[in-house]
Design a protein around this motif. Structure first.
Motif, short mmCIF file in Angstrom:
data_model
loop_
_atom_site.label_atom_id
_atom_site.label_comp_id
_atom_site.label_asym_id
_atom_site.label_seq_id
_atom_site.Cartn_x
_atom_site.Cartn_y
_atom_site.Cartn_z
N GLU A 166 41.91 75.40 28.91
CA GLU A 166 40.87 75.83 29.85
C GLU A 166 40.66 77.34 29.77
OE1 GLU A 166 37.87 75.19 32.56
OE2 GLU A 166 39.07 73.75 31.45
N GLN A 167 41.78 78.10 29.66
CA GLN A 167 41.65 79.54 29.52
C GLN A 167 40.95 79.90 28.21
OE1 GLN A 167 44.31 77.87 30.45
NE2 GLN A 167 45.49 78.94 32.03
N ALA A 168 41.19 79.10 27.15
CA ALA A 168 40.54 79.36 25.86
C ALA A 168 39.03 79.18 25.98
CB ALA A 168 41.10 78.43 24.79
N ALA A 169 38.59 78.14 26.72
CA ALA A 169 37.16 77.92 26.90
C ALA A 169 36.52 79.08 27.66
CB ALA A 169 36.93 76.61 27.65
N ILE A 170 37.22 79.59 28.65
CA ILE A 170 36.70 80.73 29.41
C ILE A 170 36.64 81.97 28.52
CG2 ILE A 170 37.18 82.30 31.34
CD1 ILE A 170 38.49 79.86 32.75
N ALA A 171 37.70 82.17 27.71
CA ALA A 171 37.71 83.31 26.78
C ALA A 171 36.58 83.20 25.78
CB ALA A 171 39.06 83.38 26.06
N LEU A 172 36.30 81.98 25.32
CA LEU A 172 35.18 81.78 24.41
C LEU A 172 33.87 82.18 25.07
CD1 LEU A 172 33.81 80.71 21.87
CD2 LEU A 172 33.98 78.40 22.81
N GLY A 173 33.70 81.80 26.33
CA GLY A 173 32.50 82.18 27.06
C GLY A 173 32.33 83.69 27.12
N VAL A 174 33.42 84.39 27.41
CA VAL A 174 33.37 85.86 27.47
C VAL A 174 33.03 86.45 26.11
CG1 VAL A 174 34.73 87.93 27.91
CG2 VAL A 174 34.97 85.95 29.42
N ALA A 175 33.62 85.88 25.04
CA ALA A 175 33.33 86.37 23.69
C ALA A 175 31.86 86.16 23.33
CB ALA A 175 34.23 85.66 22.67
N LEU A 176 31.30 85.01 23.71
CA LEU A 176 29.89 84.75 23.42
C LEU A 176 28.99 85.72 24.18
CD1 LEU A 176 29.70 80.83 23.44
CD2 LEU A 176 29.87 82.37 21.49
N ILE A 177 29.34 85.99 25.44
CA ILE A 177 28.54 86.95 26.23
C ILE A 177 28.57 88.32 25.57
CG2 ILE A 177 28.45 88.19 28.43
CD1 ILE A 177 29.45 85.61 29.77
N ALA A 178 29.76 88.76 25.14
CA ALA A 178 29.89 90.07 24.50
C ALA A 178 29.08 90.13 23.20
CB ALA A 178 31.36 90.38 24.22
N TYR A 179 29.17 89.07 22.41
CA TYR A 179 28.44 89.02 21.14
C TYR A 179 26.94 89.03 21.38
CZ TYR A 179 27.05 87.18 16.54
OH TYR A 179 26.48 86.98 15.31
N ALA A 180 26.48 88.24 22.35
CA ALA A 180 25.05 88.18 22.66
C ALA A 180 24.55 89.52 23.18
CB ALA A 180 24.78 87.08 23.68
N ALA A 181 25.35 90.17 24.04
CA ALA A 181 24.94 91.46 24.59
C ALA A 181 24.79 92.50 23.49
CB ALA A 181 25.96 91.93 25.63
N LEU A 182 25.72 92.50 22.53
CA LEU A 182 25.60 93.43 21.41
C LEU A 182 24.37 93.13 20.56
CD1 LEU A 182 29.30 93.74 20.18
CD2 LEU A 182 27.88 95.58 21.08
N GLY A 183 24.11 91.84 20.35
CA GLY A 183 22.97 91.45 19.54
C GLY A 183 21.63 91.82 20.18
N LEU A 184 21.58 91.74 21.52
CA LEU A 184 20.34 92.04 22.23
C LEU A 184 20.14 93.53 22.47
CD1 LEU A 184 20.47 89.16 24.87
CD2 LEU A 184 18.78 89.39 23.03
#
Length: 250
Positions: free
Chosen positions: A101-119
């Motif tokens: 469950e913590q891994a899924a949350i960490a994945l969500g945070v990583a996706l947000i960071a990646y998307a924010a950098l991309g945008l």
């Protein structure tokens, strides 16, 4: 761990790899990011990462082999690659057992960071004198993020983009980084008992829709504005990351 081969799981995996391959065909990256993000909404992150291994490895070797300067890039980036392997193996078990469950949350945070950098309009630059010490640090952090989330774009992609590589060199450098990360992730999952024969077979089967998606994405790339597609892609990742990260609030 074995793949649950019920019709729903098969349908979700097939559609996911079609979409992930399509994204990679259009912009040259994003297959593991999309696959992990979508699959983690319906299965444990360790199982999703195991399904990712064969499609990611084959498509990244394809991307790596297509470039013109493998030897020069390997000599320049080997300290970073060692860091990737060390970090991934050090994080073995992050996605397994009670940490799912913590891994899924960490994945969500990583996706947000990646998307924010991309945008964002942020563009970084790494001076040559800093590569000697910064490369291994970036590799180590990328490996730890890979072990925890199955996604190996943060911080490797921004770092490679800041090295001033030409377009063809950058594509090949990304292929090298992703290939090494995939192999290291496979070793970590196998060591934890998540990448077994049954899952390996399902992962090999997932290669077919991934390649079909890649070919279609390559066809679309010449007919659709890449900046518009990239913006939609990162907005979608932002929403998906927010959904996964919101599990912490439940």
């Amino acid at each position: 761990m074995s793949f649950d081969a019920d019709p729903f799981s098969i349908a979700v995996a097939t559609l996911t790899f079609l979409l992930a391959g399509f994204v990679k065909g259009v912009i040259g990256l994003g297959l593991p990011t999309v696959a992990m993000g979508l699959l983690s909404t319906v299965m444990a992150p360790a199982q999703a990462a195991s399904l990712l291994i064969v499609p990611s490895f084959v498509t990244n070797v394809w991307q790596l082999a297509a470039g013109p300067r493998f030897g020069a890039l390997a000599r320049r980036l080997w300290p970073m690659m060692i860091g990737v392997v060390a970090g991934t193996l050090a994080g073995t078990g992050f996605m397994q057992g009670g940490r799912a469950e913590q891994a899924a949350i960490a994945l969500g945070v990583a996706l947000i960071a990646y998307a924010a950098l991309g945008l964002s309009a942020l563009r970084f630059s790494v001076p040559p004198r800093a590569e000697g010490w910064l490369g291994p640090v970036i590799g180590l952090v990328t490996g730890l993020v890979t072990a925890a989330t199955g996604v190996f774009v943060i911080p490797a992609v921004p770092y490679l983009g800041a090295l001033g590589l030409k377009k063809e060199e950058l594509i090949q450098a990304l292929g090298l980084s992703f290939t090494v990360s995939t192999v290291a992730l496979a070793a970590a999952l196998a060591g934890g008992g998540s990448f077994e024969a049954g899952v390996a077979g399902a992962s090999a089967a997932a290669l077919v829709p991934a390649l079909i998606g890649m070919m279609f994405g390559g066809w679309v790339r010449g007919r659709v504005s890449e900046p518009v597609f990239r913006r939609c892609f990162f907005l979608g990742l932002l929403a998906l990351g927010a959904h996964l990260a919101s599990r912490a609030l439940y």
